[in-house]
Write a protein that holds these residues in place. Structure first.
Motif, PDB file in Angstrom:
ATOM      1  N   GLU A  79     -37.250  38.040  45.564  1.00  0.00           N
ATOM      2  CA  GLU A  79     -36.848  36.967  44.657  1.00  0.00           C
ATOM      3  C   GLU A  79     -37.818  35.802  44.734  1.00  0.00           C
ATOM      4  N   ALA A  80     -38.248  35.439  45.943  1.00  0.00           N
ATOM      5  CA  ALA A  80     -39.164  34.309  46.104  1.00  0.00           C
ATOM      6  C   ALA A  80     -40.516  34.598  45.460  1.00  0.00           C
ATOM      7  N   VAL A  81     -41.035  35.813  45.647  1.00  0.00           N
ATOM      8  CA  VAL A  81     -42.332  36.161  45.068  1.00  0.00           C
ATOM      9  C   VAL A  81     -42.245  36.200  43.547  1.00  0.00           C
ATOM     10  N   ILE A  82     -41.188  36.801  43.040  1.00  0.00           N
ATOM     11  CA  ILE A  82     -41.028  36.882  41.582  1.00  0.00           C
ATOM     12  C   ILE A  82     -40.892  35.495  40.972  1.00  0.00           C
ATOM     13  N   LYS A  83     -40.162  34.613  41.637  1.00  0.00           N
ATOM     14  CA  LYS A  83     -40.011  33.255  41.130  1.00  0.00           C
ATOM     15  C   LYS A  83     -41.344  32.523  41.094  1.00  0.00           C
ATOM     16  N   LEU A  84     -42.151  32.690  42.146  1.00  0.00           N
ATOM     17  CA  LEU A  84     -43.476  32.059  42.175  1.00  0.00           C
ATOM     18  C   LEU A  84     -44.344  32.569  41.031  1.00  0.00           C
ATOM     19  N   ALA A  85     -44.339  33.880  40.825  1.00  0.00           N
ATOM     20  CA  ALA A  85     -45.158  34.458  39.770  1.00  0.00           C
ATOM     21  C   ALA A  85     -44.687  34.024  38.384  1.00  0.00           C
ATOM     22  N   GLN A  86     -43.403  34.057  38.175  1.00  0.00           N
ATOM     23  CA  GLN A  86     -42.875  33.667  36.870  1.00  0.00           C
ATOM     24  C   GLN A  86     -43.100  32.190  36.596  1.00  0.00           C
ATOM     25  N   SER A  87     -43.014  31.366  37.613  1.00  0.00           N
ATOM     26  CA  SER A  87     -43.265  29.933  37.429  1.00  0.00           C
ATOM     27  C   SER A  87     -44.711  29.676  37.017  1.00  0.00           C
ATOM     28  N   ALA A  88     -45.617  30.564  37.422  1.00  0.00           N
ATOM     29  CA  ALA A  88     -47.023  30.432  37.046  1.00  0.00           C
ATOM     30  C   ALA A  88     -47.305  30.984  35.656  1.00  0.00           C
ATOM     31  N   GLY A  89     -46.333  31.695  35.077  1.00  0.00           N
ATOM     32  CA  GLY A  89     -46.504  32.239  33.732  1.00  0.00           C
ATOM     33  C   GLY A  89     -46.507  33.755  33.647  1.00  0.00           C
ATOM     34  N   PHE A  90     -46.430  34.449  34.780  1.00  0.00           N
ATOM     35  CA  PHE A  90     -46.469  35.904  34.783  1.00  0.00           C
ATOM     36  C   PHE A  90     -45.139  36.520  34.349  1.00  0.00           C
ATOM     37  N   LYS A  91     -45.220  37.757  33.882  1.00  0.00           N
ATOM     38  CA  LYS A  91     -44.053  38.580  33.599  1.00  0.00           C
ATOM     39  C   LYS A  91     -44.028  39.739  34.591  1.00  0.00           C
ATOM     40  N   LEU A  92     -42.861  39.992  35.178  1.00  0.00           N
ATOM     41  CA  LEU A  92     -42.735  41.136  36.082  1.00  0.00           C
ATOM     42  C   LEU A  92     -42.804  42.415  35.258  1.00  0.00           C
ATOM     43  N   ALA A  93     -43.760  43.291  35.590  1.00  0.00           N
ATOM     44  CA  ALA A  93     -43.937  44.540  34.841  1.00  0.00           C
ATOM     45  C   ALA A  93     -43.282  45.725  35.517  1.00  0.00           C
ATOM     46  N   ALA A  94     -43.346  45.780  36.863  1.00  0.00           N
ATOM     47  CA  ALA A  94     -42.802  46.942  37.566  1.00  0.00           C
ATOM     48  C   ALA A  94     -42.701  46.648  39.054  1.00  0.00           C
ATOM     49  N   ARG A  95     -41.797  47.372  39.685  1.00  0.00           N
ATOM     50  CA  ARG A  95     -41.685  47.365  41.147  1.00  0.00           C
ATOM     51  C   ARG A  95     -41.870  48.794  41.635  1.00  0.00           C
ATOM     52  N   ALA A  96     -42.367  48.953  42.852  1.00  0.00           N
ATOM     53  CA  ALA A  96     -42.520  50.280  43.440  1.00  0.00           C
ATOM     54  C   ALA A  96     -42.073  50.252  44.893  1.00  0.00           C
ATOM     55  N   GLU A  97     -41.615  51.402  45.367  1.00  0.00           N
ATOM     56  CA  GLU A  97     -41.201  51.540  46.767  1.00  0.00           C
ATOM     57  C   GLU A  97     -42.245  52.308  47.575  1.00  0.00           C
ATOM     58  N   ILE A  98     -43.481  52.291  47.097  1.00  0.00           N
ATOM     59  CA  ILE A  98     -44.573  53.013  47.753  1.00  0.00           C
ATOM     60  C   ILE A  98     -44.689  52.626  49.227  1.00  0.00           C
ATOM     61  N   ASN A  99     -44.548  51.327  49.505  1.00  0.00           N
ATOM     62  CA  ASN A  99     -44.781  50.818  50.864  1.00  0.00           C
ATOM     63  C   ASN A  99     -43.488  50.406  51.571  1.00  0.00           C
ATOM     64  N   MET A 124     -42.652  45.092  49.855  1.00  0.00           N
ATOM     65  CA  MET A 124     -42.508  45.133  48.404  1.00  0.00           C
ATOM     66  C   MET A 124     -43.860  45.408  47.778  1.00  0.00           C
ATOM     67  N   THR A 125     -43.877  46.049  46.624  1.00  0.00           N
ATOM     68  CA  THR A 125     -45.090  46.275  45.860  1.00  0.00           C
ATOM     69  C   THR A 125     -44.757  45.920  44.411  1.00  0.00           C
ATOM     70  N   LEU A 126     -45.292  44.803  43.938  1.00  0.00           N
ATOM     71  CA  LEU A 126     -44.891  44.240  42.640  1.00  0.00           C
ATOM     72  C   LEU A 126     -46.102  44.111  41.714  1.00  0.00           C
ATOM     73  N   LYS A 127     -45.880  44.439  40.447  1.00  0.00           N
ATOM     74  CA  LYS A 127     -46.923  44.373  39.429  1.00  0.00           C
ATOM     75  C   LYS A 127     -46.493  43.358  38.361  1.00  0.00           C
ATOM     76  N   PHE A 128     -47.361  42.375  38.146  1.00  0.00           N
ATOM     77  CA  PHE A 128     -47.089  41.318  37.157  1.00  0.00           C
ATOM     78  C   PHE A 128     -48.180  41.374  36.072  1.00  0.00           C
ATOM     79  N   ILE A 129     -47.823  40.923  34.885  1.00  0.00           N
ATOM     80  CA  ILE A 129     -48.747  40.863  33.762  1.00  0.00           C
ATOM     81  C   ILE A 129     -48.919  39.422  33.295  1.00  0.00           C
ATOM     82  N   LYS A 130     -50.155  39.050  33.001  1.00  0.00           N
ATOM     83  CA  LYS A 130     -50.404  37.796  32.316  1.00  0.00           C
ATOM     84  C   LYS A 130     -50.270  38.066  30.818  1.00  0.00           C
ATOM     85  N   PRO A 131     -49.253  37.503  30.158  1.00  0.00           N
ATOM     86  CA  PRO A 131     -49.017  37.851  28.760  1.00  0.00           C
ATOM     87  C   PRO A 131     -50.207  37.494  27.870  1.00  0.00           C
ATOM     88  N   ALA A 132     -50.436  38.342  26.882  1.00  0.00           N
ATOM     89  CA  ALA A 132     -51.437  38.023  25.872  1.00  0.00           C
ATOM     90  C   ALA A 132     -50.885  36.955  24.953  1.00  0.00           C
TER      91      ALA A 132
END
Length: 272
Positions: free
Chosen positions: A204-224, A263-271
């Motif tokens: 939640e903390a990482v996603i909030k930081l990323a979203q506050s910067a303008g990113f969109k959460l694209a995907a999560r993975a349980e690889i690690n 956690m392994t999180l993928k964020f996108i910078k929107p076009a």
């Protein structure tokens, strides 16, 4: 001594070593690079915990991309990203400054040693300085396709620079570019102070930081992910390998647990 003779003496597989060392214009598969002779055996042994092929594939790594790795430490992923991007892409290492961050000076020394081990593989590597919140300009010319950071968010939370760091990642990327984050994962509801003390951060903390910067959460993975990690150790995440901060105290137990749950999180910078 000729290159083939040198490789034969070293006992290296020519099918892998020659593309790595002599054919910068060849496109190597990620698996070839990960299995390559340029990798330090001690680092290669950690693949079982770090899953580099699956992780980088999840983030969408391609050989023709411009990639910025933020705080690469001693160069664990550099041994993979540098050769993989050599010839068709570009690899930027946004490193700490040893003059500023004395606690991480050994990592800078290790990183420089990594680059010096095979200069023919790493002479294209561009090293930037990233010390948020003061030195944060890590945008390559034309912007990055991919910004990656592995197990660093807890450091920026500790010194209060996490918002500035994520804002810098956003600026560094092209529209549509990807931010890939791997981080030690805390249980939901963990307080900020507990994150700072233990090194484990909530998703939640990482996603909030990323979203506050303008990113969109694209995907999560349980690889690690590591379900054996109970996250309740006297020295936090540093009780586990590879740190073993407690020395021999419960070392066998920590070795059996392995490296941290991540956690392994993928964020996108929107076009636009």
């Amino acid at each position: 001594m000729s290159l083939p003779r040198f490789l034969a003496r070293a006992g290296l597989a020519l099918a892998v070593a020659l593309p790595l060392l002599a054919q910068a214009d060849a496109t190597l598969t990620l698996d070839q690079v990960i299995a390559g002779p340029q990798r330090t055996p001690a680092r290669q042994q950690r693949d079982v915990y770090r899953h580099p092929a699956q992780t980088l594939d999840f983030f969408g790594l391609r050989p023709n991309q411009t990639v910025v790795e933020v705080w690469p430490g001693g160069g664990w992923y550099t041994e993979i990203l540098g050769p993989y991007l050599n010839g068709h892409g570009r690899y930027y290492a946004a490193q700490v400054s040893a003059d500023v961050d004395k606690e991480r000076a050994d990592e800078v020394t290790g990183f420089d040693k990594t680059l010096g081990t095979h200069p023919e593989l790493y002479d294209h590597v561009a090293v930037l300085t990233f010390e948020p919140p003061q030195q944060v300009d890590i945008r390559p010319a034309g912007g990055a396709d991919l910004v990656l950071t592995f197990r660093n968010v807890h450091n920026w939370l500790k010194d209060g620079s996490a918002p500035a760091a994520f804002a810098a990642f956003y600026r560094a990327l092209k529209p549509g570019g990807v931010l890939g984050v791997e981080e030690h994962r805390a249980a939901p509801g963990t307080s900020l102070q507990q994150m700072i003390d233990t090194g484990y951060v909530t998703e939640e903390a990482v996603i909030k930081l990323a979203q506050s910067a303008g990113f969109k959460l694209a995907a999560r993975a349980e690889i690690n992910a590591n379900p054996n990690d109970t996250k309740d150790y006297p020295n936090g995440v540093w009780s586990l390998p590879p740190s073993y901060k407690g020395g021999d105290q419960d070392r066998a137990r920590f070795a059996a647990i392995g490296e941290s749950d991540r956690m392994t999180l993928k964020f996108i910078k929107p076009a636009p």
